[in-house]
Design a protein around this motif. Structure first.
Motif, PDB file in Angstrom:
ATOM      1  N   ASP A 249      24.278  18.165 -60.354  1.00  0.00           N
ATOM      2  CA  ASP A 249      23.449  18.243 -59.142  1.00  0.00           C
ATOM      3  C   ASP A 249      24.200  17.693 -57.930  1.00  0.00           C
ATOM      4  OD1 ASP A 249      21.323  19.356 -60.532  1.00  0.00           O
ATOM      5  OD2 ASP A 249      20.365  17.414 -60.918  1.00  0.00           O
ATOM      6  N   ASN A 250      24.875  16.565 -58.122  1.00  0.00           N
ATOM      7  CA  ASN A 250      25.634  15.960 -57.022  1.00  0.00           C
ATOM      8  C   ASN A 250      26.722  16.907 -56.521  1.00  0.00           C
ATOM      9  OD1 ASN A 250      24.082  13.684 -57.389  1.00  0.00           O
ATOM     10  ND2 ASN A 250      25.682  12.504 -58.429  1.00  0.00           N
ATOM     11  N   GLU A 253      25.371  19.840 -54.501  1.00  0.00           N
ATOM     12  CA  GLU A 253      25.022  19.417 -53.139  1.00  0.00           C
ATOM     13  C   GLU A 253      26.272  19.262 -52.278  1.00  0.00           C
ATOM     14  OE1 GLU A 253      22.085  19.138 -51.533  1.00  0.00           O
ATOM     15  OE2 GLU A 253      21.342  20.127 -53.345  1.00  0.00           O
ATOM     16  N   GLN A 254      27.335  18.731 -52.867  1.00  0.00           N
ATOM     17  CA  GLN A 254      28.588  18.588 -52.125  1.00  0.00           C
ATOM     18  C   GLN A 254      29.154  19.953 -51.730  1.00  0.00           C
ATOM     19  OE1 GLN A 254      30.310  15.884 -50.911  1.00  0.00           O
ATOM     20  NE2 GLN A 254      28.453  14.764 -51.469  1.00  0.00           N
ATOM     21  N   LYS A 256      27.485  22.727 -51.146  1.00  0.00           N
ATOM     22  CA  LYS A 256      26.691  23.250 -50.026  1.00  0.00           C
ATOM     23  C   LYS A 256      27.070  22.557 -48.716  1.00  0.00           C
ATOM     24  CE  LYS A 256      22.464  22.770 -51.653  1.00  0.00           C
ATOM     25  NZ  LYS A 256      20.987  22.897 -51.667  1.00  0.00           N
ATOM     26  N   LYS A 257      27.206  21.249 -48.770  1.00  0.00           N
ATOM     27  CA  LYS A 257      27.541  20.485 -47.568  1.00  0.00           C
ATOM     28  C   LYS A 257      28.897  20.905 -47.009  1.00  0.00           C
ATOM     29  CE  LYS A 257      28.442  15.725 -46.017  1.00  0.00           C
ATOM     30  NZ  LYS A 257      28.482  14.294 -46.444  1.00  0.00           N
ATOM     31  N   TYR A 415      28.547  28.782 -51.330  1.00  0.00           N
ATOM     32  CA  TYR A 415      27.282  28.166 -50.913  1.00  0.00           C
ATOM     33  C   TYR A 415      26.127  28.777 -51.703  1.00  0.00           C
ATOM     34  CZ  TYR A 415      23.444  26.348 -48.149  1.00  0.00           C
ATOM     35  OH  TYR A 415      22.290  25.693 -47.775  1.00  0.00           O
ATOM     36  N   ALA A 419      23.577  26.839 -54.186  1.00  0.00           N
ATOM     37  CA  ALA A 419      22.124  26.866 -53.980  1.00  0.00           C
ATOM     38  C   ALA A 419      21.413  27.327 -55.246  1.00  0.00           C
ATOM     39  CB  ALA A 419      21.779  27.781 -52.809  1.00  0.00           C
ATOM     40  N   GLY A 421      22.611  26.760 -58.280  1.00  0.00           N
ATOM     41  CA  GLY A 421      22.706  25.588 -59.145  1.00  0.00           C
ATOM     42  C   GLY A 421      22.482  25.920 -60.605  1.00  0.00           C
TER      43      GLY A 421
END
Length: 588
Positions: A249-250, A253-254, A256-257, A415, A419, A421
């Motif tokens: 999960d981490n 998120e990275q 996407k960022k 990305y 998203a 995931g």
């Protein structure tokens, strides 16, 4: 009138001469000592980093490309023997040239990067070079080193981390390091690069956003590895996550960022026409975050791209190269045809009947139309045509084309995948916008057929990435990533078993099966006839993953020709420790 070609001047040529650039890698030579003492200004140091953009990657451009595309089921060659077809059938052996050349090329990148990181930057700062400018050069070297380790990890899984070539020369008996430590090592390099690289730079040099894009690529691989619960407890603890699931999960998120930062930065953008990516006049265009900087108009070995060899025939290239025996596979071609996006298909493969007004300009017609009559379809991507087509860039043995290794379209699709995931589908608004942006460009020549997606599934993304990045080394790494958490699917795909449970699946892998596709000759069959068909002597591929508990991928008794190629036989001879159990890397 000739146009200016954008490329990074190989300043090491001015410093030491083309041939003596090799001596940067000779740890015992007097030249190495002299080079270390010569960095008295930033131009000297940037000359050393310029070398990293071309010569060390030379055989990566061909050997790694052939290995990854053959294993992914994207290529076809006549016959059932030879390096390429046996690679496609997962029967490669350790003494293959492509295996040795790929390994050597990637470690050449690492060796040169190590010298810059360990010695040249320090010397330059001691000689009065501005520290922030010197650190930017170190960041370039760390970017290149990380990119090389990404390829090594994808091809061999556990590989030695060499951070000081001199120590390795003194003690060449080096066991491999764990895959997860190679991943962490590359991540650390890219975090440094994303901090110290410039926001903008000379066209062709990497920037902060290049590092963010490459870091997103490695985080995505790591997220998939975590989805399969493969990271050790010490890795999870070191990265402040409570579990593999939390780590995945981490990382998503990275990704996407980082991708959002690249998009919002505005320095890179997709070209509106997919075909224009593969023209020398557009070298180092706005879409390329990182490319191998082959030099237009020269024939010096190591600084040239021979990919015009893929051309339909020599007439197309003005007798420079061509008549290639590597073709697009049945499965890959069928994906292009079924997808229906004309612009992307034209830019990727040479379908009979298609006319190109920017290649073949030296011919009497002033353009080139793909002839009818071949039973297979040649590649178009990376084929640039003649010297006239390229304003003098293409010469014998060299297209002059910068080879894109990281493109803006990958940022958009990464990305979307992040998203998605762990889910099987997503309707995330940003992901849909990015996914559709890539697909709309693919349909730019038949935009009336473009239908925006309203949901993205895992298989949608898988297909889209295969089409977008054909012959760019990416789809094999996608398959390996998927195997981390869905091994059964990947095994069934590679062994062409998915069709046994779903007759309509688009995920077939006939590997070396022959086919005939020609829309001009067979319009009633939509171009197809008698396809696919097994070649004489064909033996089905046997892709395996058998890794006993507590074992490792290169161990005797372990069988995983998905996760690893055999180590090059010559390197195992000089370093028998290569086949020993992988060890932890000491990050302290």
């Amino acid at each position: 009138m000739k146009k200016a070609f954008y490329y990074i001047p190989l300043a090491c040529a001015a410093l030491l001469g083309f041939s003596s650039c090799e001596k940067y890698l000779d740890v015992t030579s007097e030249t190495q000592k002299q080079a270390t003492q010569s960095f008295k200004n930033i131009a000297d140091l940037r000359g050393a980093t310029a070398f990293l953009y071309c010569r060390p990657w030379y055989t990566t451009n061909t050997s790694v490309r052939e290995i990854t595309e053959a294993r992914a089921g994207n290529l076809y060659v006549d016959g059932v023997t030879g390096e390429l077809i046996t690679t496609a059938l997962f029967s490669e052996v350790a003494n293959y040239n492509n295996i040795a050349n790929s390994w050597a090329s990637l470690y050449l990148v690492i060796t040169q990067a190590d010298y810059i990181i360990n010695d040249y930057v320090k010397t330059a700062i001691e000689n009065g070079v501005n520290e922030s400018e010197a650190k930017a050069c170190e960041a370039e070297a760390r970017f290149m080193r990380a990119a090389a380790y990404w390829y090594l990890a994808n091809l061999w899984h556990d590989v030695p981390i060499i951070d000081d070539p001199r120590n390795h020369t003194l003690n060449p008996l080096t066991p491999p390091h764990r895959f997860e430590d190679v991943v962490q090592y590359a991540i650390n390099d890219l975090i440094f690069a994303s901090e110290y690289l410039k926001d903008t730079d000379t066209k062709g040099r990497v920037t902060k956003d290049s590092a963010r894009g490459m870091l997103a690529r490695i985080y995505l691989m790591a997220a998939n590895y975590a989805m399969g619960n493969h990271f050790s407890n010490d890795y999870i603890s070191r990265n402040n996550a409570g579990s593999n699931s939390g780590l995945a999960d981490n990382y998503f998120e990275q990704v996407k960022k980082l991708c959002q930062q690249v998009v919002e930065g505005g320095y890179y953008s997709m070209l509106p026409d997919f075909e224009q990516l593969w023209r020398t006049q557009n070298n180092n265009n706005s879409e390329t975050l990182f490319g191998i900087q082959f030099i237009p108009g020269i024939t010096e070995w190591g600084y040239t791209s021979p990919l015009n060899d893929l051309a339909y025939n020599r007439e197309l290239t003005g007798n420079l190269n061509g008549g290639g025996t590597i073709f697009v596979s049945y499965d890959m071609l069928k994906s292009f045809v079924d997808d229906g996006a004309v612009a992307r298909m034209r830019g990727s493969v040479a379908v009979p009947g298609q006319n190109y007004n920017y290649i073949g300009t030296h011919l009497s017609a002033g353009s080139w139309t793909v002839p009818s009559g071949k039973t297979k379809v040649n590649l178009k991507k990376f084929v640039v045509g003649s010297s006239k087509d390229t304003d003098g860039a293409a010469v014998q043995g060299n297209t002059g084309l910068v080879s894109p290794m990281l493109r803006m379209s990958e940022i958009y699709l990464m990305y979307a995948e992040a998203a998605l995931g762990k889910q099987q589908q997503t309707n995330d608004a940003v992901a849909l916008a990015y996914f559709n942006k890539v697909r709309e460009r693919a349909f730019s020549k038949n935009i009336q057929n473009f239908v925006p997606a309203t949901t993205i599934t895992r298989d949608n993304l898988f297909t889209e990435r295969r089409l977008e990045f054909f012959y760019e080394t990416i789809y094999w790494t996608d398959l390996k990533r998927r195997s981390f958490y869905d091994m059964d699917w990947v095994l069934n795909f590679l062994n062409n078993k998915l069709k046994d449970s779903d007759a309509e699946t688009p995920f077939t892998n006939y590997a070396s099966w022959a086919y005939t596709y020609d829309p001009l000759l067979y319009p009633t069959g939509k171009g197809w006839t008698n396809s696919p068909r097994a070649q004489s002597g064909y033996k089905p591929q046997a892709v395996l993953h058998n890794l006993p508990a507590g074992s490792y991928v290169h161990a005797v008794g372990a069988t995983s020709n998905i996760w690893c190629l055999p180590y090059p036989s010559a390197d195992v001879t000089t370093d028998p420790e290569l086949t020993s159990a992988p060890i932890n890397y000491d990050f302290n």
